[in-house]
Design an enzyme around this catalytic site. Structure first.
Site, PDB file in Angstrom:
ATOM      1  N   GLU A 159      12.396   9.022  -4.809  1.00  0.00           N
ATOM      2  CA  GLU A 159      12.355   7.688  -5.448  1.00  0.00           C
ATOM      3  C   GLU A 159      13.307   6.714  -4.753  1.00  0.00           C
ATOM      4  O   GLU A 159      14.005   5.942  -5.395  1.00  0.00           O
ATOM      5  CB  GLU A 159      12.757   7.785  -6.931  1.00  0.00           C
ATOM      6  N   HIS A 175      18.121   6.788  -5.523  1.00  0.00           N
ATOM      7  CA  HIS A 175      18.272   5.378  -5.894  1.00  0.00           C
ATOM      8  C   HIS A 175      19.659   4.940  -5.436  1.00  0.00           C
ATOM      9  O   HIS A 175      20.662   5.295  -6.044  1.00  0.00           O
ATOM     10  CB  HIS A 175      18.154   5.203  -7.417  1.00  0.00           C
ATOM     11  N   ASP A 195      15.341   3.785  -3.129  1.00  0.00           N
ATOM     12  CA  ASP A 195      15.448   2.336  -2.933  1.00  0.00           C
ATOM     13  C   ASP A 195      16.913   2.029  -2.623  1.00  0.00           C
ATOM     14  O   ASP A 195      17.797   2.823  -2.937  1.00  0.00           O
ATOM     15  CB  ASP A 195      14.918   1.501  -4.108  1.00  0.00           C
ATOM     16  N   ASN A 201      13.686  17.352 -10.535  1.00  0.00           N
ATOM     17  CA  ASN A 201      13.927  16.032  -9.934  1.00  0.00           C
ATOM     18  C   ASN A 201      15.090  15.336 -10.648  1.00  0.00           C
ATOM     19  O   ASN A 201      15.159  15.343 -11.876  1.00  0.00           O
ATOM     20  CB  ASN A 201      12.635  15.200 -10.119  1.00  0.00           C
ATOM     21  N   GLU A 205      15.595  14.840 -14.600  1.00  0.00           N
ATOM     22  CA  GLU A 205      16.883  14.333 -15.094  1.00  0.00           C
ATOM     23  C   GLU A 205      17.451  15.105 -16.283  1.00  0.00           C
ATOM     24  O   GLU A 205      17.905  14.517 -17.269  1.00  0.00           O
ATOM     25  CB  GLU A 205      16.757  12.829 -15.435  1.00  0.00           C
TER      26      GLU A 205
END
Ligand code: G3I
Length: 324
Positions: free
Chosen positions: A240, A211, A242, A175, A134
């Site tokens: 990651e 996400h 979701d 990432n 990030e």
């Protein structure tokens, strides 16, 4: 789920694909059902917090690897791939680190020592590292993080070089979140990693966090992003994922859209050549969306593939169908 159906893990193993989840060592220790769910459904794990600098570095000269080692040992016992998360981030840093008025040279030494020690310890065990996490802000500029303010953008190249020095066989990833589809931020991430490739920095891949909280990037755009990154010679993993819907969305509608999105996204990225799909929690009961700041007020707490009783959801079947 019919008995004859393979588990997601069985299918992924057959297809030479990684289907992973982040793992909490506290749950791993205390909950045999959690362990069983991991073994049955996933062939890759990421530490949700145990490898972050704040967790590993209780003080300037001490490392505490117990929780991270616990996750790595479980993965090895169960023939799972380990993703390392993360060597350099602006969050979850040790309390002793950020207030201290280091010179740039001192901070560079601390970071080099950190990367060397951690990536070196797990050499041969961690297959892929999120070396930097990030570093790009939401508007596509470099994030004004603690590291950036003190070291400038050069910390990224250096972190990858240091990781490569001690873990030459690990794949080294950049990432980020919100850079999954096409847009300002993913263009900025593309430019960042293209520059690294051009400079000969030992970067192997890009992690798309995925996400999908309220907003869901078009799977075709995500596929296009995967393809352009692969055209740079980089690997791509979904790291990651979701999929959460606002609390205003009726449950049935949320469930239907979630199922469809998981399936469409899994198909799109697999087709485009991504190597992994990692979800951010083994089951809904272990989702950060349930306990992260204001998220529980805004989103339904069921963003994952297994429900809180570890039962596969329709989204699980959709991903499995997509991998076939
Ligand atoms: O362990 C302490 C506990 O002792 C204390 O009582 C409690 C009180 O708040 O906090 C606990 O630590 C929390 C930790 O999770 C373990 O549960 C931290 O406050 C909390 O900030 C931390 O949140 C994690 C967050 O990253 C920050 O590290 C989330 O679980 C984790 O899901 C989240 O994961 C991030 C990825 O690393 C990067 N991408 C985004 C993703 C979601 O934010």
């Amino acid at each position: 789920m019919a008995d004859a159906e393979p588990s997601l893990r069985e299918l992924a193993d057959d297809e030479d694909f990684l289907i992973g989840t982040c793992v909490r060592s506290s749950a791993l220790r205390g909950d045999p059902e959690y362990q069983d769910a991991l073994r049955e459904h996933y062939n890759a794990v990421t530490c949700e917090g145990e490898m972050k600098m704040g967790a590993l570095r209780p003080s300037r000269h001490a490392f505490d690897f117990e929780a991270a080692d616990n996750v790595v040992a479980f993965a090895e016992e169960n023939d799972m791939t380990v993703r390392g998360h993360t060597l350099v981030w602006h969050m979850s840093n040790p309390d002793w680190l950020t207030p201290w008025t280091h010179t740039g040279a001192q901070l560079r030494d601390i970071l080099r020592e950190h990367v060397h020690t951690v990536a070196g310890r797990y050499r041969g065990q961690v297959a892929a590292w999120d070396v930097v996490n990030e570093a790009v802000d939401d508007d596509g500029t470099m994030r004004e993080s603690f590291w950036f303010r003190k070291l400038g953008a050069s910390y990224l190249d250096r972190a990858f070089q240091w990781a490569h020095e001690v873990a030459p066989d690990a794949d080294l990833y950049y990432n980020d979140y919100g850079a999954d589809g096409l847009g300002e931020k993913s263009d900025a991430v593309y430019d960042l990693v293209e520059g690294m490739v051009d400079r000969g920095v030992p970067i192997d891949g890009v992690g798309l966090q995925m996400h999908a909280l309220g907003e869901r990037p078009d799977p075709d755009d995500v596929a296009a992003n995967v393809e352009r990154l692969r055209d740079l010679g980089l690997k791509v993993q979904v790291t990651e994922m979701d999929v959460a819907f606002s609390r205003d969305t009726p449950a049935e509608e949320a469930r239907r859209k979630q199922t469809r999105y998981y399936g469409d996204l899994a198909s799109a990225v697999r087709e485009a050549g991504a190597e992994a799909l990692v979800v951010w929690g083994a089951d809904d009961g272990h989702s950060w969306v349930r306990n992260w700041r204001d998220l529980p007020d805004r989103f339904r707490g069921d963003p994952l593939l297994l429900d809180e009783n570890y039962e596969p959801k329709p989204a699980y079947d959709a991903v499995r169908d997509a991998l076939r």
